[in-house]
Design an enzyme around this catalytic site. Sequence first.
Site, PDB file in Angstrom:
ATOM      1  N   ASP A 160       0.845  -1.207   0.000  1.00 52.16           N
ATOM      2  CA  ASP A 160       0.000   0.000   0.000  1.00 52.16           C
ATOM      3  C   ASP A 160       0.877   1.253   0.000  1.00 52.16           C
ATOM      4  O   ASP A 160       0.603   2.224  -0.700  1.00 52.16           O
ATOM      5  CB  ASP A 160      -0.915  -0.021   1.233  1.00 52.16           C
ATOM      6  CG  ASP A 160      -1.558  -1.379   1.399  1.00 52.16           C
ATOM      7  OD1 ASP A 160      -2.281  -1.801   0.492  1.00 52.16           O
ATOM      8  OD2 ASP A 160      -1.288  -2.057   2.415  1.00 52.16           O
ATOM      9  N   HIS A 188      -4.696  -3.385   6.182  1.00 52.03           N
ATOM     10  CA  HIS A 188      -4.488  -3.654   4.747  1.00 52.03           C
ATOM     11  C   HIS A 188      -5.839  -4.057   4.162  1.00 52.03           C
ATOM     12  O   HIS A 188      -6.163  -5.245   4.026  1.00 52.03           O
ATOM     13  CB  HIS A 188      -3.458  -4.757   4.522  1.00 52.03           C
ATOM     14  CG  HIS A 188      -3.397  -5.174   3.084  1.00 52.03           C
ATOM     15  ND1 HIS A 188      -2.940  -4.346   2.092  1.00 52.03           N
ATOM     16  CD2 HIS A 188      -3.787  -6.319   2.449  1.00 52.03           C
ATOM     17  CE1 HIS A 188      -3.033  -4.946   0.921  1.00 52.03           C
ATOM     18  NE2 HIS A 188      -3.558  -6.146   1.107  1.00 52.03           N
TER      19      HIS A 188
HETATM   20  P1  NAD Z   1      -2.126 -18.408  -3.829  1.00 46.75           P
HETATM   21  O1  NAD Z   1      -3.502 -18.939  -3.631  1.00 46.75           O
HETATM   22  O2  NAD Z   1      -1.524 -18.411  -5.193  1.00 46.75           O
HETATM   23  O3  NAD Z   1      -1.130 -19.202  -2.888  1.00 46.75           O
HETATM   24  C1  NAD Z   1      -1.392 -19.425  -1.540  1.00 46.75           C
HETATM   25  C2  NAD Z   1      -0.625 -20.651  -1.134  1.00 46.75           C
HETATM   26  O4  NAD Z   1      -0.797 -20.803   0.274  1.00 46.75           O
HETATM   27  C3  NAD Z   1      -1.128 -21.931  -1.801  1.00 46.75           C
HETATM   28  O5  NAD Z   1      -0.039 -22.657  -2.333  1.00 46.75           O
HETATM   29  C4  NAD Z   1      -1.792 -22.678  -0.648  1.00 46.75           C
HETATM   30  O6  NAD Z   1      -1.743 -24.077  -0.782  1.00 46.75           O
HETATM   31  C5  NAD Z   1      -0.961 -22.175   0.514  1.00 46.75           C
HETATM   32  N1  NAD Z   1      -1.565 -22.373   1.842  1.00 46.75           N
HETATM   33  C6  NAD Z   1      -2.878 -22.358   2.179  1.00 46.75           C
HETATM   34  N2  NAD Z   1      -3.016 -22.653   3.472  1.00 46.75           N
HETATM   35  C7  NAD Z   1      -1.774 -22.855   3.956  1.00 46.75           C
HETATM   36  C8  NAD Z   1      -1.269 -23.221   5.231  1.00 46.75           C
HETATM   37  N3  NAD Z   1      -2.090 -23.454   6.269  1.00 46.75           N
HETATM   38  N4  NAD Z   1       0.069 -23.344   5.377  1.00 46.75           N
HETATM   39  C9  NAD Z   1       0.900 -23.135   4.333  1.00 46.75           C
HETATM   40  N5  NAD Z   1       0.477 -22.818   3.106  1.00 46.75           N
HETATM   41  C10 NAD Z   1      -0.848 -22.677   2.926  1.00 46.75           C
HETATM   42  O7  NAD Z   1      -2.136 -16.955  -3.195  1.00 46.75           O
HETATM   43  P2  NAD Z   1      -1.083 -15.781  -3.410  1.00 46.75           P
HETATM   44  O8  NAD Z   1      -1.496 -14.978  -4.582  1.00 46.75           O
HETATM   45  O9  NAD Z   1       0.291 -16.294  -3.320  1.00 46.75           O
HETATM   46  O10 NAD Z   1      -1.449 -14.868  -2.135  1.00 46.75           O
HETATM   47  C11 NAD Z   1      -1.211 -15.330  -0.829  1.00 46.75           C
HETATM   48  C12 NAD Z   1      -1.911 -14.446   0.177  1.00 46.75           C
HETATM   49  O11 NAD Z   1      -1.365 -13.133   0.151  1.00 46.75           O
HETATM   50  C13 NAD Z   1      -3.415 -14.266  -0.061  1.00 46.75           C
HETATM   51  O12 NAD Z   1      -4.061 -14.285   1.191  1.00 46.75           O
HETATM   52  C14 NAD Z   1      -3.508 -12.872  -0.652  1.00 46.75           C
HETATM   53  O13 NAD Z   1      -4.774 -12.290  -0.445  1.00 46.75           O
HETATM   54  C15 NAD Z   1      -2.433 -12.176   0.148  1.00 46.75           C
HETATM   55  N6  NAD Z   1      -1.933 -10.908  -0.366  1.00 46.75           N
HETATM   56  C16 NAD Z   1      -1.606  -9.961   0.555  1.00 46.75           C
HETATM   57  C17 NAD Z   1      -1.106  -8.744   0.146  1.00 46.75           C
HETATM   58  C18 NAD Z   1      -0.727  -7.683   1.158  1.00 46.75           C
HETATM   59  O14 NAD Z   1      -0.401  -6.559   0.730  1.00 46.75           O
HETATM   60  N7  NAD Z   1      -0.733  -7.926   2.451  1.00 46.75           N
HETATM   61  C19 NAD Z   1      -0.937  -8.493  -1.207  1.00 46.75           C
HETATM   62  C20 NAD Z   1      -1.260  -9.477  -2.135  1.00 46.75           C
HETATM   63  C21 NAD Z   1      -1.763 -10.703  -1.687  1.00 46.75           C
HETATM   64  C1  LMR Z   2      -3.662  -6.653  -2.731  1.00 43.73           C
HETATM   65  O1  LMR Z   2      -3.659  -5.631  -2.043  1.00 43.73           O
HETATM   66  O2  LMR Z   2      -3.208  -6.684  -3.890  1.00 43.73           O
HETATM   67  C2  LMR Z   2      -4.281  -7.929  -2.179  1.00 43.73           C
HETATM   68  O3  LMR Z   2      -4.330  -7.855  -0.782  1.00 43.73           O
HETATM   69  C3  LMR Z   2      -5.622  -8.156  -2.768  1.00 43.73           C
HETATM   70  C4  LMR Z   2      -6.232  -9.464  -2.348  1.00 43.73           C
HETATM   71  O4  LMR Z   2      -7.427  -9.443  -1.985  1.00 43.73           O
HETATM   72  O5  LMR Z   2      -5.545 -10.494  -2.387  1.00 43.73           O
END
Ligand code: NAD
Ligand code: LMR
Length: 326
Positions: A160, A188
């Site tokens: 962000d 977030h």
């Molecule tokens: P993704 O679905 O591609 O991958 C998530 C992975 O986590 C998968 O491989 C899944 O099997 C694994 N997983 C699920 N439960 C688990 C557990 N208990 N232990 C270990 N691994 C586990 O998702 P992604 O695109 O890599 O995103 C991951 C997370 O990050 C999501 O929650 C997404 O919303 C979040 N995210 C946060 C931000 C931020 O700014 N904070 C930004 C983007 C994404």
């Molecule tokens: C982002 O800010 O890109 C993600 O947290 C969005 C999402 O819901 O995974």
Amino acid sequence: MTLPAKRIAITGAAGQICYSLLFRIAKGDVYGPDQPVILQLLDIPQAMGALKGVLMELEDCAFPLVEEIIATDDPVEAFKDADALFLVGSRPRSKGMERADLLAVNAEIFKVQGKALNDAAKRDAKVIVVGNPANTNALTLAEHAPDFPRENITAMLRLDHNRFLSQMAAKAGIAVRDIEKAVVWGNHSPTMFPDWSNTVANGKKVADIVDDETWYRDTLIPTVGKRGAAIIEARGASSAASAASAAIDHMHDWINGTDGKWVSMGIPTDGTAYGIPEGLICGMPVTCEGGKYKLVEGIEIDDYARKMIDLSVEELKEERQAALGK
Ligand code: NAD
Ligand code: LMR
């Protein structure tokens, strides 16, 4: 002389953020080009096949800094003696799932991982939670790791923060590198508050350069707040490379310092600063030095900022109630 390797635990290792994150960590983007690393990768049993493929690709890069790679579905094994932990894995929202259900499912994941952190990681390990809802997942983790220093558990607001910098730079016709004293407060989520009231570039207030408060309130703030959703709409998948890059920035700066520059981190609150109650993990302005972050104190909060911060803090309190029942 070769340094002893740092152990870096990474969850959600078979997912899309990690498909970028792992390779950058392996290259040395967190600890630097002279620091060997051991990667301790965690995912769920159903993802072990995909994780094997990622492992093969990591091997094929022949990164000189990588001493060992462990791939497991056991959080205790993944977190054992870790120096840094990137908690990326979480359960995404599925069709028809209410927000409260999402919070509850993730609370269960971070409860298990909190116990593993408590039992297995080094006491001075640094933790960043990326998996959503990041702030509340970090709080759940802390609640279940009573013997682990709470101040070392943080949530990612850096994406962000970076989005905020880029939007301001484009509008003001300035370079991102020249922008100082920007902060994103709160959760977030779309309630986050990107605050430019102290932001300067080359000695001038960015608010004065842009000179358009309506653009700030009605365009910039919602653009940053809803950027994640806009990326999902455009890409058909949530942000991945930018999220990985922000996670690297967060951990890199925490370890190596920010040279006085403010960055935004989700940190545990103690109730003594900026009218934010204790017992939350909230986006705040910090500087980093000597492996520690320090809250920037003494910022004046005007009426608008107060209203915006309170809104996001209220949401954090509701999430805490849903996840932890308190
Ligand atoms: P993704 O679905 O591609 O991958 C998530 C992975 O986590 C998968 O491989 C899944 O099997 C694994 N997983 C699920 N439960 C688990 C557990 N208990 N232990 C270990 N691994 C586990 O998702 P992604 O695109 O890599 O995103 C991951 C997370 O990050 C999501 O929650 C997404 O919303 C979040 N995210 C946060 C931000 C931020 O700014 N904070 C930004 C983007 C994404
Ligand atoms: C982002 O800010 O890109 C993600 O947290 C969005 C999402 O819901 O995974």
